[in-house]
Design a protein around this motif. Structure first.
Motif, PDB file in Angstrom:
ATOM      1  N   VAL A  28       0.848  -1.188   0.000  1.00 42.23           N
ATOM      2  CA  VAL A  28       0.000   0.000   0.000  1.00 42.23           C
ATOM      3  C   VAL A  28       0.881   1.233   0.000  1.00 42.23           C
ATOM      4  O   VAL A  28       1.776   1.366   0.824  1.00 42.23           O
ATOM      5  N   THR A  30       2.071   5.213   0.386  1.00 46.43           N
ATOM      6  CA  THR A  30       1.962   6.127   1.514  1.00 46.43           C
ATOM      7  C   THR A  30       1.215   7.396   1.167  1.00 46.43           C
ATOM      8  O   THR A  30       0.982   8.228   2.039  1.00 46.43           O
ATOM      9  N   MET A  32      -1.787   8.006   0.710  1.00 49.53           N
ATOM     10  CA  MET A  32      -3.067   8.164   1.383  1.00 49.53           C
ATOM     11  C   MET A  32      -2.922   7.904   2.873  1.00 49.53           C
ATOM     12  O   MET A  32      -3.859   7.505   3.547  1.00 49.53           O
ATOM     13  N   ARG A  34      -0.801   5.659   4.410  1.00 48.77           N
ATOM     14  CA  ARG A  34      -0.547   4.278   4.776  1.00 48.77           C
ATOM     15  C   ARG A  34       0.954   4.001   4.708  1.00 48.77           C
ATOM     16  O   ARG A  34       1.687   4.610   3.934  1.00 48.77           O
ATOM     17  N   SER A  44      -2.087  -5.776   6.421  1.00 44.18           N
ATOM     18  CA  SER A  44      -2.231  -4.410   5.930  1.00 44.18           C
ATOM     19  C   SER A  44      -2.223  -3.450   7.103  1.00 44.18           C
ATOM     20  O   SER A  44      -2.658  -3.782   8.197  1.00 44.18           O
ATOM     21  N   HIS A  46      -4.065  -1.067   7.087  1.00 44.69           N
ATOM     22  CA  HIS A  46      -5.417  -0.496   6.974  1.00 44.69           C
ATOM     23  C   HIS A  46      -6.244  -0.987   8.162  1.00 44.69           C
ATOM     24  O   HIS A  46      -7.009  -1.919   8.071  1.00 44.69           O
ATOM     25  N   GLN A 138     -12.159   0.466   1.223  1.00 47.53           N
ATOM     26  CA  GLN A 138     -11.044   1.411   1.165  1.00 47.53           C
ATOM     27  C   GLN A 138      -9.765   0.731   0.681  1.00 47.53           C
ATOM     28  O   GLN A 138      -8.970   1.330  -0.055  1.00 47.53           O
ATOM     29  N   THR A 139      -9.555  -0.517   1.083  1.00 44.53           N
ATOM     30  CA  THR A 139      -8.378  -1.240   0.633  1.00 44.53           C
ATOM     31  C   THR A 139      -8.414  -1.442  -0.874  1.00 44.53           C
ATOM     32  O   THR A 139      -7.394  -1.321  -1.557  1.00 44.53           O
ATOM     33  N   GLU A 142      -7.513   1.849  -2.541  1.00 45.77           N
ATOM     34  CA  GLU A 142      -6.067   2.041  -2.523  1.00 45.77           C
ATOM     35  C   GLU A 142      -5.396   1.172  -3.572  1.00 45.77           C
ATOM     36  O   GLU A 142      -4.492   1.607  -4.284  1.00 45.77           O
ATOM     37  N   ARG A 143      -5.845  -0.067  -3.645  1.00 45.01           N
ATOM     38  CA  ARG A 143      -5.231  -1.014  -4.557  1.00 45.01           C
ATOM     39  C   ARG A 143      -5.360  -0.564  -6.011  1.00 45.01           C
ATOM     40  O   ARG A 143      -4.430  -0.712  -6.799  1.00 45.01           O
ATOM     41  N   GLU A 145      -5.760   2.478  -6.876  1.00 44.08           N
ATOM     42  CA  GLU A 145      -5.263   3.855  -6.924  1.00 44.08           C
ATOM     43  C   GLU A 145      -6.389   4.845  -7.216  1.00 44.08           C
ATOM     44  O   GLU A 145      -6.256   5.754  -8.058  1.00 44.08           O
ATOM     45  N   ASP A 148     -10.291   8.115  -2.185  1.00 45.21           N
ATOM     46  CA  ASP A 148     -11.257   7.665  -1.180  1.00 45.21           C
ATOM     47  C   ASP A 148     -12.144   8.849  -0.798  1.00 45.21           C
ATOM     48  O   ASP A 148     -11.677   9.801  -0.174  1.00 45.21           O
TER      49      ASP A 148
END
Length: 228
Positions: A28, A30, A32, A34, A44, A46, A138-139, A142-143, A145, A148
Motif C-alpha cells: 500500500v 503512503t 493516502m 498508509r 495491511s 489499513h 477502502q483497501t 487504494e489497490r 489507486e 477515497d
C-alpha cells in the motif's frame, strides 16, 4: 505483476464482519497515509485506527457493555479466507466502488447516531461491522489507486450531495422514535443489498466481486438483525 488480496469473514457479536488485508504481493502506497506492507508480514496497515480518528470509532468501546433490544453476543467464529487476484476496472466500476465506500459510511454513521439516541446494542455491533466493511472497500480503492471519498469526513459528513441527503433523511426519520430508527436501519440495509447486488453483477475483477458478495451477505444478516 498480478496482485493478490486476502479476504476474511467472521462473525463478531453475532454480526457477519468482512475484512480485507493485503497479501504478500500487495504494498500500500503512503500517499493516502498508509505505510507500505512488507512482503513477509501478510498484514495491511489499513486498521481501525484511522476509523477511530475520522469516524468516531473510539466511542464504540465506551458503549460495548450497553444493553438493549436485539443485542448480540460477543463470541467470534472464523469462516475462512481466500486469496484473489486483482483485475481492471472501467470508469463506471471505479465510480461504483467509490459510491460503495460512501454507502458503508452512511450505514456506520447512522447506526452510531441511533446507538447514541436509544442505547440498543445492535446499533453498536452493526456499526462496528460497517467500519470493517468500509475498510475492505477502502483497501480496494487504494489497490486500484482511486481517491477515497470518505477521507477526512467526520461522522455525518459526506463528500457527495446524494449521500449527505440520504444520511440526513435517515437520521431525521430515526430520531422520531425507536421504531422509526429500526425502520430507517432496514432501509439502509435494503439499499445496500440492492446496490451491492447490482455492483457485483457488473464487476469483473475477482477481488472486487468477492468483496461485494461478502458485503451483500453481511447486509442480508444485518437486515434480519433489524427485523427485516
Amino acid at each position: 505483476m498480478r496482485k493478490a488480496t486476502i479476504i476474511t469473514t467472521s462473525i463478531i457479536g453475532g454480526v457477519l464482519a468482512v475484512t480485507l488485508v493485503a497479501g504478500a504481493s500487495f504494498a500500500v502506497g503512503t500517499k493516502m497515509g498508509r505505510v507500505a506492507t512488507s512482503a513477509g508480514s501478510g498484514q495491511s496497515s489499513h486498521s481501525l485506527e484511522r476509523s477511530d480518528r475520522t469516524m468516531g470509532e473510539g466511542a464504540n468501546s465506551s458503549r460495548s457493555e450497553r444493553g438493549g433490544q436485539n443485542g448480540h453476543g460477543a463470541d467470534g467464529e472464523e469462516m475462512g479466507e481466500s486469496t484473489l487476484d486483482s483485475g481492471t476496472l472501467t470508469s463506471e466500476q471505479e465510480a461504483t466502488l467509490s459510491l460503495m465506500a460512501e454507502e458503508e459510511k452512511v450505514a456506520h454513521d447512522v447506526y452510531i447516531a441511533f446507538g447514541d439516541l436509544y442505547g440498543d446494542k445492535v446499533f453498536d455491533n452493526i456499526a462496528n461491522a460497517e467500519s470493517n466493511h468500509l475498510s475492505a472497500v477502502q483497501t480496494l480503492l487504494e489497490r486500484y489507486e482511486l481517491a477515497d471519498p470518505t477521507v477526512g469526513q467526520a461522522v455525518g459528513e459526506f463528500n457527495s450531495e446524494s449521500m449527505q441527503e440520504l444520511y440526513d433523511s435517515l437520521l431525521a426519520q430515526g430520531a422520531q422514535s425507536r421504531d422509526d430508527a429500526y425502520e430507517a436501519a432496514r432501509t439502509v440495509e435494503e439499499t445496500d443489498i440492492r446496490d451491492l447486488a447490482a455492483a457485483a453483477d457488473d464487476a469483473t475483477a475477482p477481488d472486487v466481486i468477492a468483496v461485494y458478495e461478502r458485503l451483500l451477505a453481511a447486509s442480508e444478516k444485518h437486515l434480519a438483525a433489524f427485523g427485516g
